[in-house]
Design a protein around this motif. Structure first.
Motif, PDB file in Angstrom:
ATOM      1  N   MET B  23       0.862  -1.188   0.000  1.00  0.00           N
ATOM      2  CA  MET B  23       0.000   0.000   0.000  1.00  0.00           C
ATOM      3  C   MET B  23       0.892   1.229   0.000  1.00  0.00           C
ATOM      4  O   MET B  23       1.930   1.242   0.645  1.00  0.00           O
ATOM      5  CB  MET B  23      -0.872  -0.017   1.257  1.00  0.00           C
ATOM      6  CG  MET B  23      -1.812   1.146   1.370  1.00  0.00           C
ATOM      7  SD  MET B  23      -3.113   0.835   2.590  1.00  0.00           S
ATOM      8  CE  MET B  23      -2.190   0.380   4.035  1.00  0.00           C
ATOM      9  N   ILE B  24       0.490   2.248  -0.741  1.00  0.00           N
ATOM     10  CA  ILE B  24       1.288   3.467  -0.796  1.00  0.00           C
ATOM     11  C   ILE B  24       0.402   4.692  -0.623  1.00  0.00           C
ATOM     12  O   ILE B  24      -0.759   4.700  -1.047  1.00  0.00           O
ATOM     13  CB  ILE B  24       2.110   3.551  -2.111  1.00  0.00           C
ATOM     14  CG1 ILE B  24       3.061   4.753  -2.066  1.00  0.00           C
ATOM     15  CG2 ILE B  24       1.199   3.610  -3.336  1.00  0.00           C
ATOM     16  CD1 ILE B  24       4.106   4.742  -3.154  1.00  0.00           C
ATOM     17  N   GLN B  25       0.973   5.688   0.046  1.00  0.00           N
ATOM     18  CA  GLN B  25       0.260   6.956   0.246  1.00  0.00           C
ATOM     19  C   GLN B  25       0.406   7.772  -1.037  1.00  0.00           C
ATOM     20  O   GLN B  25       1.521   8.147  -1.399  1.00  0.00           O
ATOM     21  CB  GLN B  25       0.915   7.694   1.410  1.00  0.00           C
ATOM     22  CG  GLN B  25       0.055   8.698   2.100  1.00  0.00           C
ATOM     23  CD  GLN B  25       0.684   9.157   3.400  1.00  0.00           C
ATOM     24  OE1 GLN B  25       1.886   9.162   3.562  1.00  0.00           O
ATOM     25  NE2 GLN B  25      -0.143   9.557   4.345  1.00  0.00           N
ATOM     26  N   ALA B  68      -8.574   4.368  -6.664  1.00  0.00           N
ATOM     27  CA  ALA B  68      -8.679   5.239  -5.489  1.00  0.00           C
ATOM     28  C   ALA B  68      -7.330   5.710  -4.984  1.00  0.00           C
ATOM     29  O   ALA B  68      -6.293   5.135  -5.321  1.00  0.00           O
ATOM     30  CB  ALA B  68      -9.412   4.498  -4.380  1.00  0.00           C
ATOM     31  N   ALA B  69      -7.370   6.753  -4.162  1.00  0.00           N
ATOM     32  CA  ALA B  69      -6.157   7.248  -3.516  1.00  0.00           C
ATOM     33  C   ALA B  69      -5.579   6.158  -2.616  1.00  0.00           C
ATOM     34  O   ALA B  69      -6.298   5.258  -2.185  1.00  0.00           O
ATOM     35  CB  ALA B  69      -6.481   8.485  -2.693  1.00  0.00           C
ATOM     36  N   ASN B  70      -4.298   6.261  -2.344  1.00  0.00           N
ATOM     37  CA  ASN B  70      -3.590   5.296  -1.493  1.00  0.00           C
ATOM     38  C   ASN B  70      -3.826   3.858  -1.954  1.00  0.00           C
ATOM     39  O   ASN B  70      -4.358   3.040  -1.205  1.00  0.00           O
ATOM     40  CB  ASN B  70      -4.016   5.454  -0.033  1.00  0.00           C
ATOM     41  CG  ASN B  70      -3.970   6.892   0.412  1.00  0.00           C
ATOM     42  OD1 ASN B  70      -2.963   7.566   0.212  1.00  0.00           O
ATOM     43  ND2 ASN B  70      -5.049   7.378   0.978  1.00  0.00           N
ATOM     44  N   TYR B  72      -3.947   0.032  -2.840  1.00  0.00           N
ATOM     45  CA  TYR B  72      -3.561  -1.156  -2.064  1.00  0.00           C
ATOM     46  C   TYR B  72      -3.614  -2.349  -2.996  1.00  0.00           C
ATOM     47  O   TYR B  72      -4.588  -2.528  -3.716  1.00  0.00           O
ATOM     48  CB  TYR B  72      -4.566  -1.308  -0.919  1.00  0.00           C
ATOM     49  CG  TYR B  72      -4.591  -2.645  -0.231  1.00  0.00           C
ATOM     50  CD1 TYR B  72      -3.564  -3.007   0.623  1.00  0.00           C
ATOM     51  CD2 TYR B  72      -5.658  -3.526  -0.403  1.00  0.00           C
ATOM     52  CE1 TYR B  72      -3.596  -4.234   1.283  1.00  0.00           C
ATOM     53  CE2 TYR B  72      -5.695  -4.746   0.252  1.00  0.00           C
ATOM     54  CZ  TYR B  72      -4.665  -5.089   1.103  1.00  0.00           C
ATOM     55  OH  TYR B  72      -4.709  -6.294   1.752  1.00  0.00           O
TER      56      TYR B  72
END
Lengths: 256, 106
Positions: B23-25, B68-70, B72
Motif C-alpha cells: 500500500m502506498i500513500q 482510489a487514492a492510497n 492497495y
C-alpha cells in the motif's frame, strides 16, 4: 389555518424529544459497516490509516527547529507514555481554563516546548501525529476524566448536540439518537460515537479529524460550520466522548 | 515524503504460496477535478507498480485514473528461495518510491 399550525406544533413536539440511547445499546460505527470495510479496518496491512500512523511514528522522534526538541525528548517512547491518553481526551487545560482536544494539545506542545510553528487541522503532519498518539490507546475503553471543571463545557456540547441547526432544522440528536440504524439515502445512520478519530474515510479518500466530520454534518444540514479549531467543536467532542464512555478506541478507524 | 507499507511473511516453506500486500500513500489525482479556484488539477497518478523477487519480476500493474487514492494491492507468489522482495511505484511526475522486505525460505 389554526389546525395546520397545531399540526405543525405537534409534529415539532414529537420529533423534538430526543431519547438518549441506553448505555447497553451504544455501538460503534464499526458495527454498521459492511464486512468488507470492517476487514479493511481490522487488518493492519490493509488499513490506509496505518500510513499516517507510520508517518506519525517518524515525526514523534524528529527534532523540530528552533528548540531542537522532538516529542520523544520529553515523552520518550510513545508506546509507553501515550497509552490511554486519547481515551481520556479532551482534557482541561490549566492555561486557557478550557477543555483542549488532542490536536490542540499537540499544537500547544509544539508552540510552547518545541518553539515550532503550529500545524493546521487538516495537515498530514498533525493528522499523522494525532493518529500515532491515539493509536497507542487502540483497544482501550473510552474513559472521560471525572473533572468537575469540564462539566459546564460538556453541557454546552450537549446543548449543541440537541440544538436544531441550519436550513433543514436538524440537530445531531435528531439523527444519531432518534434514527440510528435507519437509512439516510443509501447509508446507514450510525450513533455518532467518536471512537476512531482521526480516521480514514473512503468518501474523503483521506485521513480526517473529528472536526472535519462535524463540519461535514453541519454543511449537510445547511448550517454555517464553525472554523477549524473553534471551541464549540471541543465542547461537542467532550460531550460525545462522555456519550461513548466504555466503547473501544479504534484509531485509525476506516469509515465509508 | 511518501510512505509505503509492505507486508511479506518473514518465513515460508519452499513451494508454499505466500500472500504479499503493498500500500502506498498517494493522492491519485485524476486530472478531471477542479481546484478551489476553478482551475483543473493536473493529473498525478501512479502509473506503474512492479514487484521483484530477487532479480525476477513476479508482479506488475498499470494503474489508471479510476483507482482510489492510497492504492492497495494484494497478490500471491510461490516461495522459492530466501531473498529480498523489492517494490517500486512510479507516478506521473516520474517520481519513484521503493520499498523492500526480506523473506527466509526453509
Amino acid at each position: 389555518m389554526t389546525r395546520l399550525v397545531l399540526l405543525g406544533l405537534l409534529a415539532c413536539a414529537s420529533i423534538g424529544v430526543a431519547a438518549e440511547i441506553p448505555p447497553q445499546d451504544r455501538r460503534s460505527g464499526f458495527e454498521f459497516m459492511s464486512p468488507q470495510t470492517q476487514a479493511m479496518q481490522s487488518e493492519e496491512t490493509s488499513n490506509p490509516g496505518m500510513l499516517w500512523v507510520a508517518d506519525g511514528e517518524r515525526l514523534w522522534s524528529e527534532p523540530q527547529a528552533p528548540a531542537g526538541k522532538s516529542c520523544a525528548s520529553c515523552h520518550a517512547e510513545a508506546t509507553k507514555s501515550m497509552g490511554g491518553v486519547a481515551a481520556r481526551y479532551p482534557a482541561f487545560d490549566e492555561e486557557t481554563k478550557r477543555p483542549i482536544d488532542l490536536m490542540g494539545r499537540i499544537n500547544q506542545c509544539r508552540a510552547k516546548r518545541q518553539g515550532a510553528a503550529s500545524l493546521t487541522y487538516q495537515s498530514d503532519e498533525l493528522l499523522a501525529l494525532t493518529a500515532y498518539v491515539a493509536n497507542q490507546s487502540h483497544g482501550m475503553p473510552i474513559t472521560p476524566p471525572a473533572d468537575s471543571r469540564l462539566e459546564p463545557f460538556r453541557e454546552n456540547g450537549r446543548a449543541w448536540f440537541e440544538r436544531r441547526l441550519g436550513q433543514l432544522q436538524l440537530s445531531c440528536a435528531a439523527c444519531h439518537d432518534d434514527r440510528w440504524g435507519a437509512r439516510l439515502g443509501g447509508s446507514v445512520i450510525p450513533q455518532g460515537h467518536p471512537t476512531g478519530y482521526p480516521l480514514y474515510r473512503l468518501e474523503w479518500q483521506n485521513m480526517g479529524s473529528l472536526q472535519r466530520r462535524l463540519r461535514g454534518c453541519l454543511v449537510g444540514v445547511r448550517a454555517q460550520p464553525f472554523d477549524f479549531g473553534a471551541p464549540e467543536y471541543v465542547d461537542i467532542e467532550l460531550f460525545l466522548m462522555e456519550r461513548a464512555r466504555g466503547l473501544t478506541m479504534e484509531t485509525p478507524a476506516v469509515r465509508p | 515524503m511518501t510512505r509505503a507499507l509492505v507486508n511479506v511473511p518473514k518465513t515460508a516453506k519452499r513451494g508454499e504460496i505466500i500472500e504479499i500486500r503493498a500500500m502506498i500513500q498517494h493522492v491519485m489525482e485524476t486530472g478531471y477535478r477542479e481546484g478551489p479556484n476553478g482551475v483543473t488539477l493536473p493529473r498525478n497518478i501512479i502509473k506503474r507498480f512492479v514487484c521483484k523477487y530477487g532479480a525476477e519480476e513476479i508482479f506488475s500493474a498499470e494503474l489508471f485514473p479510476a483507482i482510489a487514492a492510497n492504492p492497495y494491492m494484494a497478490f500471491s507468489t510461490v516461495a522459492t528461495e530466501s531473498g529480498t522482495l523489492t517494490f517500486e511505484w512510479t507516478d506521473d511526475k516520474g517520481a519513484t518510491q521503493s520499498a523492500s522486505a526480506e523473506i527466509t525460505v526453509t
